[in-house]
Scaffold this motif. Structure first.
Motif, PDB file in Angstrom:
ATOM      1  N   ILE A  99       0.839  -1.204   0.000  1.00 27.70           N
ATOM      2  CA  ILE A  99       0.000   0.000   0.000  1.00 27.70           C
ATOM      3  C   ILE A  99       0.868   1.246   0.000  1.00 27.70           C
ATOM      4  O   ILE A  99       0.621   2.190  -0.759  1.00 27.70           O
ATOM      5  N   ARG A 100       1.904   1.258   0.828  1.00 24.80           N
ATOM      6  CA  ARG A 100       2.798   2.424   0.880  1.00 24.80           C
ATOM      7  C   ARG A 100       3.497   2.670  -0.452  1.00 24.80           C
ATOM      8  O   ARG A 100       3.767   3.808  -0.826  1.00 24.80           O
ATOM      9  N   ALA A 101       3.808   1.605  -1.170  1.00 22.58           N
ATOM     10  CA  ALA A 101       4.565   1.713  -2.418  1.00 22.58           C
ATOM     11  C   ALA A 101       3.701   2.075  -3.618  1.00 22.58           C
ATOM     12  O   ALA A 101       4.230   2.375  -4.694  1.00 22.58           O
ATOM     13  N   LEU A 124      -4.221  -1.530   9.589  1.00 27.17           N
ATOM     14  CA  LEU A 124      -4.441  -0.551   8.526  1.00 27.17           C
ATOM     15  C   LEU A 124      -4.947   0.782   9.071  1.00 27.17           C
ATOM     16  O   LEU A 124      -4.800   1.819   8.416  1.00 27.17           O
ATOM     17  N   ASP A 125      -5.530   0.779  10.264  1.00 30.75           N
ATOM     18  CA  ASP A 125      -5.979   2.031  10.867  1.00 30.75           C
ATOM     19  C   ASP A 125      -4.813   2.959  11.158  1.00 30.75           C
ATOM     20  O   ASP A 125      -4.987   4.188  11.219  1.00 30.75           O
ATOM     21  N   LYS A 126      -3.610   2.413  11.333  1.00 32.85           N
ATOM     22  CA  LYS A 126      -2.410   3.220  11.550  1.00 32.85           C
ATOM     23  C   LYS A 126      -1.741   3.593  10.225  1.00 32.85           C
ATOM     24  O   LYS A 126      -1.141   4.663  10.104  1.00 32.85           O
ATOM     25  N   ILE A 127      -1.833   2.710   9.243  1.00 35.43           N
ATOM     26  CA  ILE A 127      -1.154   2.901   7.964  1.00 35.43           C
ATOM     27  C   ILE A 127      -1.831   3.990   7.129  1.00 35.43           C
ATOM     28  O   ILE A 127      -1.165   4.881   6.585  1.00 35.43           O
ATOM     29  N   ILE A 128      -3.152   3.936   7.018  1.00 34.84           N
ATOM     30  CA  ILE A 128      -3.868   4.816   6.088  1.00 34.84           C
ATOM     31  C   ILE A 128      -3.611   6.297   6.362  1.00 34.84           C
ATOM     32  O   ILE A 128      -3.291   7.053   5.433  1.00 34.84           O
ATOM     33  N   PRO A 129      -3.709   6.778   7.615  1.00 35.82           N
ATOM     34  CA  PRO A 129      -3.495   8.219   7.836  1.00 35.82           C
ATOM     35  C   PRO A 129      -2.074   8.685   7.540  1.00 35.82           C
ATOM     36  O   PRO A 129      -1.849   9.897   7.405  1.00 35.82           O
ATOM     37  N   GLU A 130      -1.124   7.775   7.445  1.00 30.65           N
ATOM     38  CA  GLU A 130       0.266   8.141   7.204  1.00 30.65           C
ATOM     39  C   GLU A 130       0.635   8.158   5.730  1.00 30.65           C
ATOM     40  O   GLU A 130       1.759   8.531   5.369  1.00 30.65           O
ATOM     41  N   LEU A 131      -0.281   7.761   4.855  1.00 29.45           N
ATOM     42  CA  LEU A 131       0.021   7.693   3.432  1.00 29.45           C
ATOM     43  C   LEU A 131       0.250   9.093   2.861  1.00 29.45           C
ATOM     44  O   LEU A 131      -0.372  10.065   3.291  1.00 29.45           O
ATOM     45  N   MET A 133     -14.887   6.832   2.797  1.00 28.71           N
ATOM     46  CA  MET A 133     -14.831   8.245   3.146  1.00 28.71           C
ATOM     47  C   MET A 133     -15.290   8.468   4.581  1.00 28.71           C
ATOM     48  O   MET A 133     -14.658   9.221   5.337  1.00 28.71           O
ATOM     49  N   GLN A 134     -16.384   7.820   4.981  1.00 27.44           N
ATOM     50  CA  GLN A 134     -16.911   8.019   6.335  1.00 27.44           C
ATOM     51  C   GLN A 134     -15.913   7.566   7.396  1.00 27.44           C
ATOM     52  O   GLN A 134     -15.778   8.210   8.441  1.00 27.44           O
ATOM     53  N   LEU A 135     -15.197   6.482   7.135  1.00 28.59           N
ATOM     54  CA  LEU A 135     -14.209   5.995   8.099  1.00 28.59           C
ATOM     55  C   LEU A 135     -13.002   6.916   8.202  1.00 28.59           C
ATOM     56  O   LEU A 135     -12.266   6.868   9.190  1.00 28.59           O
ATOM     57  N   GLY A 139     -13.429   7.108  14.039  1.00 28.19           N
ATOM     58  CA  GLY A 139     -12.823   6.945  12.726  1.00 28.19           C
ATOM     59  C   GLY A 139     -11.334   7.229  12.711  1.00 28.19           C
ATOM     60  O   GLY A 139     -10.687   7.335  13.759  1.00 28.19           O
ATOM     61  N   LEU A 140     -10.795   7.372  11.513  1.00 33.09           N
ATOM     62  CA  LEU A 140      -9.357   7.577  11.340  1.00 33.09           C
ATOM     63  C   LEU A 140      -8.936   9.015  11.614  1.00 33.09           C
ATOM     64  O   LEU A 140      -7.749   9.285  11.777  1.00 33.09           O
ATOM     65  N   GLY A 141      -9.885   9.949  11.637  1.00 32.40           N
ATOM     66  CA  GLY A 141      -9.579  11.319  12.012  1.00 32.40           C
ATOM     67  C   GLY A 141      -8.848  12.134  10.964  1.00 32.40           C
ATOM     68  O   GLY A 141      -8.259  13.167  11.286  1.00 32.40           O
ATOM     69  N   ILE A 142      -8.882  11.686   9.722  1.00 32.40           N
ATOM     70  CA  ILE A 142      -8.232  12.439   8.649  1.00 32.40           C
ATOM     71  C   ILE A 142      -9.030  13.705   8.343  1.00 32.40           C
ATOM     72  O   ILE A 142      -8.464  14.794   8.214  1.00 32.40           O
ATOM     73  N   PHE A 143     -10.343  13.560   8.234  1.00 27.34           N
ATOM     74  CA  PHE A 143     -11.221  14.701   8.017  1.00 27.34           C
ATOM     75  C   PHE A 143     -11.838  15.127   9.345  1.00 27.34           C
ATOM     76  O   PHE A 143     -12.287  14.278  10.122  1.00 27.34           O
ATOM     77  N   ASP A 144     -11.872  16.419   9.587  1.00 30.77           N
ATOM     78  CA  ASP A 144     -12.318  16.959  10.872  1.00 30.77           C
ATOM     79  C   ASP A 144     -13.831  17.160  10.872  1.00 30.77           C
ATOM     80  O   ASP A 144     -14.334  18.279  10.940  1.00 30.77           O
TER      81      ASP A 144
END
Length: 206
Positions: A36-38, A62-69, A80-82, A94-99
């Motif tokens: 995923i990172r690559a 994956l909950d840790k990986i996705i926000p770091e991409l 999107m909701q997650l 959720g993952l907290g990417i969107f506020d």
């Protein structure tokens, strides 16, 4: 171009893969962090229930990986909701990417919203070539309220954010893979993104 489709047991995978094939690409369904990172692009799909989906993400890390991409990431529907802070569905963090916090439709509207609806107040190059009030296809019972990170708006009893953007992360409540020519254009725009890219307001164009 390598396109990773995040595999966490969510639905609508095949329709996304077919849509990518129409653009000449093969999406790789994977839960492997390094793969995923690559990837050049990452698609975070989702059809299902928020709390169970988040449990699956946590089980694989994956909950840790996705926000770091750092490459362009596109969350679709539940994906999107997650990516938001919280969802009323299953009282899910959720993952907290969107506020923004995801709410359930209430009032005098049929739930879930199923079918075609308009998008407007379009912002971002994700919607290049898409006209205001274009039709897209939606199936959902929960929504992200209008907020600063909204790059598209839809009305269904209430105005809500049908697309979100923060940095390299994009989210769409609708299904581009099922939204006919408009959806094809939106996917093409996502695949063509060159981060960092100056964003612009399409309302000046139409």
């Amino acid at each position: 171009m390598k396109i990773a489709i995040i595999n966490y047991g969510a639905g609508n995978i095949q329709s996304i893969k077919f849509a990518l094939q129409r653009h000449g690409y093969e999406g790789v369904l994977t839960s492997d962090a390094d793969e995923i990172r690559a990837a050049d692009r990452v698609i975070f799909p989702g059809v299902g229930e928020a709390s169970s989906a988040m449990r699956k993400l946590k089980a694989t890390g994956l909950d840790k990986i996705i926000p770091e991409l750092t490459q362009p990431v596109l969350g679709i529907c539940l994906g999107m909701q997650l990516m938001c802070k919280h969802s009323e569905e299953g009282d899910t963090t959720g993952l907290g990417i969107f506020d923004v916090d995801v709410k359930k439709f209430t009032g005098n509207v049929k739930v879930p919203q199923i079918g075609w609806n308009h998008i407007y107040n379009l912002k971002s190059s994700l919607f290049e070539g898409i006209r205001e009030q274009e039709y897209i296809y939606l199936v959902h019972s929960f929504f992200a309220p209008a907020c600063e990170e909204a790059i598209a708006t839809t009305e269904y009893g209430v105005e809500y954010a049908s697309a979100l953007k923060k940095d390299n992360f994009y989210g769409v409540q609708f299904h581009p893979e099922k939204s006919s020519n408009a959806g094809e254009q939106i996917l093409e725009n996502f695949l063509a993104l060159q981060p960092p890219k100056e964003e612009w307001n399409l309302n000046t164009q139409y």
